[in-house]
Design a protein around this motif. Structure first.
Motif, PDB file in Angstrom:
ATOM      1  N   SER A  83      17.645   1.534 109.750  1.00 16.31           N
ATOM      2  CA  SER A  83      16.792   2.570 109.057  1.00 16.31           C
ATOM      3  C   SER A  83      16.352   2.518 107.918  1.00 16.31           C
ATOM      4  N   GLY A 120      14.121   1.520 104.973  1.00 19.54           N
ATOM      5  CA  GLY A 120      12.674   1.060 104.565  1.00 19.54           C
ATOM      6  C   GLY A 120      11.340   1.865 105.350  1.00 19.54           C
ATOM      7  N   PRO A 121      10.341   1.312 104.964  1.00 19.98           N
ATOM      8  CA  PRO A 121       9.194   2.190 105.617  1.00 19.98           C
ATOM      9  C   PRO A 121       9.157   1.806 107.045  1.00 19.98           C
ATOM     10  N   ASP A 141      17.900  11.380  97.004  1.00 24.84           N
ATOM     11  CA  ASP A 141      17.232  10.032  97.552  1.00 24.84           C
ATOM     12  C   ASP A 141      18.036   8.790  97.733  1.00 24.84           C
ATOM     13  N   GLY A 142      17.736   8.054  98.490  1.00 28.31           N
ATOM     14  CA  GLY A 142      18.605   6.732  98.477  1.00 28.31           C
ATOM     15  C   GLY A 142      19.793   6.590  99.159  1.00 28.31           C
ATOM     16  N   THR A 143      19.901   7.481  99.980  1.00 27.97           N
ATOM     17  CA  THR A 143      21.103   7.717 100.751  1.00 27.97           C
ATOM     18  C   THR A 143      21.355   6.381 101.666  1.00 27.97           C
ATOM     19  N   THR A 144      20.225   6.006 102.376  1.00 31.00           N
ATOM     20  CA  THR A 144      20.579   4.894 103.323  1.00 31.00           C
ATOM     21  C   THR A 144      20.946   3.662 102.575  1.00 31.00           C
ATOM     22  N   GLY A 145      20.084   3.408 101.411  1.00 24.87           N
ATOM     23  CA  GLY A 145      20.277   2.009 100.552  1.00 24.87           C
ATOM     24  C   GLY A 145      21.740   1.771  99.981  1.00 24.87           C
ATOM     25  N   SER A 193       9.130   6.087 104.103  1.00 28.62           N
ATOM     26  CA  SER A 193      10.069   5.639 105.163  1.00 28.62           C
ATOM     27  C   SER A 193      10.701   6.725 106.076  1.00 28.62           C
ATOM     28  N   LYS A 194       9.989   7.905 105.828  1.00 25.59           N
ATOM     29  CA  LYS A 194      10.208   8.636 106.920  1.00 25.59           C
ATOM     30  C   LYS A 194       9.419   9.098 107.933  1.00 25.59           C
ATOM     31  N   GLY A 238       9.739  -1.037  94.050  1.00 28.44           N
ATOM     32  CA  GLY A 238      10.695  -0.788  95.395  1.00 28.44           C
ATOM     33  C   GLY A 238      10.553  -2.123  96.200  1.00 28.44           C
ATOM     34  N   GLY A 239      10.464  -1.907  97.553  1.00 29.73           N
ATOM     35  CA  GLY A 239      10.519  -3.145  98.368  1.00 29.73           C
ATOM     36  C   GLY A 239      11.762  -4.046  97.985  1.00 29.73           C
ATOM     37  N   ASP A 258      10.373   3.240  92.708  1.00 25.31           N
ATOM     38  CA  ASP A 258      11.602   4.146  93.349  1.00 25.31           C
ATOM     39  C   ASP A 258      12.084   4.606  91.660  1.00 25.31           C
TER      40      ASP A 258
HETATM   41  P1  ADP Z   1      16.795   5.810 101.519  1.00 26.17           P
HETATM   42  O1  ADP Z   1      17.661   6.848 102.322  1.00 26.17           O
HETATM   43  O2  ADP Z   1      17.729   4.915 100.941  1.00 26.17           O
HETATM   44  O3  ADP Z   1      15.899   6.187 100.493  1.00 26.17           O
HETATM   45  P2  ADP Z   1      14.589   4.692 102.970  1.00 26.17           P
HETATM   46  O4  ADP Z   1      14.586   4.469 104.448  1.00 26.17           O
HETATM   47  O5  ADP Z   1      13.819   5.757 102.241  1.00 26.17           O
HETATM   48  O6  ADP Z   1      16.108   4.703 102.439  1.00 26.17           O
HETATM   49  O7  ADP Z   1      14.213   3.136 102.316  1.00 26.17           O
HETATM   50  C1  ADP Z   1      13.962   3.180 100.762  1.00 26.17           C
HETATM   51  C2  ADP Z   1      13.659   1.537 100.580  1.00 26.17           C
HETATM   52  O8  ADP Z   1      12.448   1.116 101.114  1.00 26.17           O
HETATM   53  C3  ADP Z   1      13.646   1.465  99.117  1.00 26.17           C
HETATM   54  O9  ADP Z   1      14.261   0.282  98.643  1.00 26.17           O
HETATM   55  C4  ADP Z   1      12.109   1.342  98.859  1.00 26.17           C
HETATM   56  O10 ADP Z   1      11.780   0.513  97.781  1.00 26.17           O
HETATM   57  C5  ADP Z   1      11.727   0.653 100.175  1.00 26.17           C
HETATM   58  N1  ADP Z   1      10.212   0.952 100.395  1.00 26.17           N
HETATM   59  C6  ADP Z   1       9.601   2.255 100.661  1.00 26.17           C
HETATM   60  N2  ADP Z   1       8.340   2.179 101.149  1.00 26.17           N
HETATM   61  C7  ADP Z   1       7.911   0.828 100.995  1.00 26.17           C
HETATM   62  C8  ADP Z   1       6.906   0.058 101.112  1.00 26.17           C
HETATM   63  N3  ADP Z   1       5.593   0.846 101.506  1.00 26.17           N
HETATM   64  N4  ADP Z   1       6.981  -1.120 101.147  1.00 26.17           N
HETATM   65  C9  ADP Z   1       8.085  -1.878 100.743  1.00 26.17           C
HETATM   66  N5  ADP Z   1       9.238  -1.178 100.624  1.00 26.17           N
HETATM   67  C10 ADP Z   1       9.045   0.052 100.648  1.00 26.17           C
END
Ligand code: ADP
Length: 536
Positions: A47, A49-50, A100-104, A171-172, A417-418, A504
């Motif tokens: 789940s 990331g974007p 935020d960042g709960t999955t990571g 990412s949602k 991020g990313g 982020d």
């Molecule tokens: P969380 O619940 O931990 O926030 P997400 O599913 O929202 O998890 O994913 C967050 C991760 O996705 C972060 O590490 C963020 O840097 C990365 N991310 C979000 N958008 C992009 C993008 N467009 N390209 C690359 N990485 C991304």
């Protein structure tokens, strides 16, 4: 199991005879814990990331939740295992503190545990691993701070805040309407923020969802919106220059505190009683009117008799308003919450430019909006969406984006991020590992490997080759010294996260590192599981 003390006062644990407890010890216990935690983490990994996939969770009653939010997935999963429950708490802790960042955070904890397992197999003591991870985490956090960028924003130019919220929302499920939702969230936070003290009071932002319409209709209402309607259908639907009585006393005759019986034996007696009741209502309505109020907001209900009287007296009213809404109305309209009719005075009334009732399509649903209030601080994000599931998920995503904006108002520092942040930290941590001569260097290096798991997960979820992508981005970071190179999840043709606008908040990433490390340390220090009452 009971606790006793021997003659020297030392505690002894007594397990009852013949009662065989389910018990795991030592390395066996560690392995079992790691397996449980890894299973949970692997559920969330897809789940991240974007391009991360969503989960559909079906509860006991057949209700479904579709979500991408780590904290929500874990909360709804109803895990039984006690170690897995710790991971649920981990993501909740991140949610409570940062939002935020709960999955990571869970994916990182899973990766750390996987690395710990390899080290345990090589014979490293769990405490040494835990200490090594702690050292590595400090190195990573310190390094991250040096790589972070601080930016300036003003209420007029909040572009950077919008962009960071867009990363969170990207990412949602709601990423269809990214920019609009990010702007709504930033606008909401800035409307209530105290930029001098760098503080945001979340109590002043309310998120209200209503099924129907499109996600694009989601809007910020600078005022208060409540899920109620005027108490009588014939009351005016739009009031101007309103004076509001905010009441916590019911429009009903006083009730005796103890139980009692009332025998009405004749028509005359009934009429007397009815008149008495009417007198109460008339008195109450007169008191409200006398204060100058043109709208009565009551926390309680009132029966048809009172409702009719209110209509007759041209006094619109709203009933059954919840406690939180009462406070929001009081704050926004600058009114006092009044507990007794007799306490009502003109100074205690709140004021609003407009109070109007909204109705939606062909449904019977109604809502009431208080606008142009003297204290505009309280705002409401009114979320629309095609169905209940979308509305709920949009609400959750908005919560995350609001948290991101609030964290940035508190501390305007971002990292890229990313996976860019994780890769630069991984490089710094493995460099530092070489400088440690004791066995902890293995644990420190393992921490660096665990950090690599985040960009790998992002790449895998985007359909890229995880190892190849990580190797290429890492090599590029080493070569150019640019810590903003990350995984090109959106396939835009560049790894430059600065150019892609993937940011982020620093605080979120630091908290992820710290919480995941703490949790893994805790799990590594558990070497005995005694399940009370369980037989083998
Ligand atoms: P969380 O619940 O931990 O926030 P997400 O599913 O929202 O998890 O994913 C967050 C991760 O996705 C972060 O590490 C963020 O840097 C990365 N991310 C979000 N958008 C992009 C993008 N467009 N390209 C690359 N990485 C991304």
């Amino acid at each position: 199991m009971s606790l006793a003390f021997d003659e020297n006062g030392r505690p002894v644990l007594i397990l009852r005879e013949q009662e065989k407890k389910a018990r795991l010890r030592g390395i066996e216990a560690h392995k079992a814990h790691i397996l449980a935690a890894k299973t949970v983490a692997s559920t969330l990994r897809s789940s991240l990331g974007p391009k991360g996939l969503d989960k559909i969770i079906v509860d006991g009653d057949g209700g479904v939740t579709v979500t991408n939010d780590g904290a929500t997935i874990l909360q709804e999963m109803q895990v039984e295992n006690e170690i897995a429950k710790l991971l649920v708490q981990l993501s909740k802790a991140q949610d409570d503190e940062i939002g935020d960042g709960t999955t990571g955070v869970v994916v990182l904890a899973g990766a750390l545990l996987q690395q710990a397992e390899l080290l345990l197999d090589r014979g490293l003591h769990p405490i040494r691993i835990a200490d090594g991870f702690e050292t590595a985490c400090d190195i990573a956090v310190e390094h991250l701070k040096t790589q972070a960028d601080t930016f300036e924003f003003t209420a007029e130019d909040p572009e950077q805040l919008v962009k960071t919220c867009m990363t969170s929302l990207g990412s949602k499920i709601v990423n269809r309407d990214l920019r609009h939702l990010a702007e709504v969230c930033v606008d909401a936070v800035l409307s209530v923020a105290d930029l001098e003290r760098r503080d945001v009071d979340f109590e002043l932002i309310k998120v209200v969802g209503k099924e129907g319409g499109a996600m694009e209709d989601t809007q910020l209402i600078k005022g208060v919106i409540i899920d109620k309607q005027f108490s009588h259908p014939q009351m005016d639907k739009e009031l101007k220059d309103v004076k509001i009585a905010i009441l916590t006393c019911p429009f009903e005759p006083p009730k005796p505190k103890t139980k009692h019986k009332l025998n009405v034996k004749s028509k005359e007696e009934f009429e007397k009683l009815y008149k008495q009741e009417q007198a109460y209502f008339t008195e109450m309505v007169a008191q409200v009117k006398a204060s100058g109020a043109t709208l009565a907001c009551s926390q309680w209900g009132f029966d048809d008799e009172a409702n009719h009287l209110l209509l007759q007296n041209d006094l619109p009213a709203i009933r059954w308003i919840g406690g939180v809404e009462m406070e929001l109305i009081a704050i926004a309209t600058n009114g006092n919450i009044v507990p007794r009719f007799s306490d009502l005075t003109p100074e205690k009334l709140g004021t609003a430019g407009t109070v109007r009732e909204l109705s939606f399509g062909t449904t019977k649903d109604k809502m009431i909006v208080f606008e142009d209030c003297p204290n505009q601080k309280a705002v409401t994000i009114f979320v629309r969406g095609g169905n209940q599931m979308i509305v709920k998920e949009t609400e959750r995503s908005i919560h995350d984006a609001l948290c991101v904006a609030r964290n940035l108002v508190r501390e305007s520092t971002i990292i890229y991020g990313g996976g860019a942040a994780e890769i630069t930290c991984s490089l710094a941590v493995s460099d530092a590992a070489d400088k440690h001569s004791n066995v902890e260097q293995y644990a420190i290096r393992a921490f660096a490997n665990a950090l690599d798991d985040i960009p790998m997960a992002l790449a895998a979820n985007s359909g890229l080759d995880p190892v190849g992508t990580l190797a290429a981005v890492k090599a590029a970071q080493v070569e150019t010294g640019n810590s903003f190179l990350g995984v090109d999840c959106a396939l835009k043709g560049t790894n430059d996260m600065k150019a892609q606008g993937v940011f982020d908040p620093l605080s979120s990433k630091v908290q992820q590192f710290r919480l995941a490390t703490q949790m893994v340390k805790m799990i590594l220090k558990l070497d005995d599981v005694i399940v009370s009452g369980a037989y083998q």
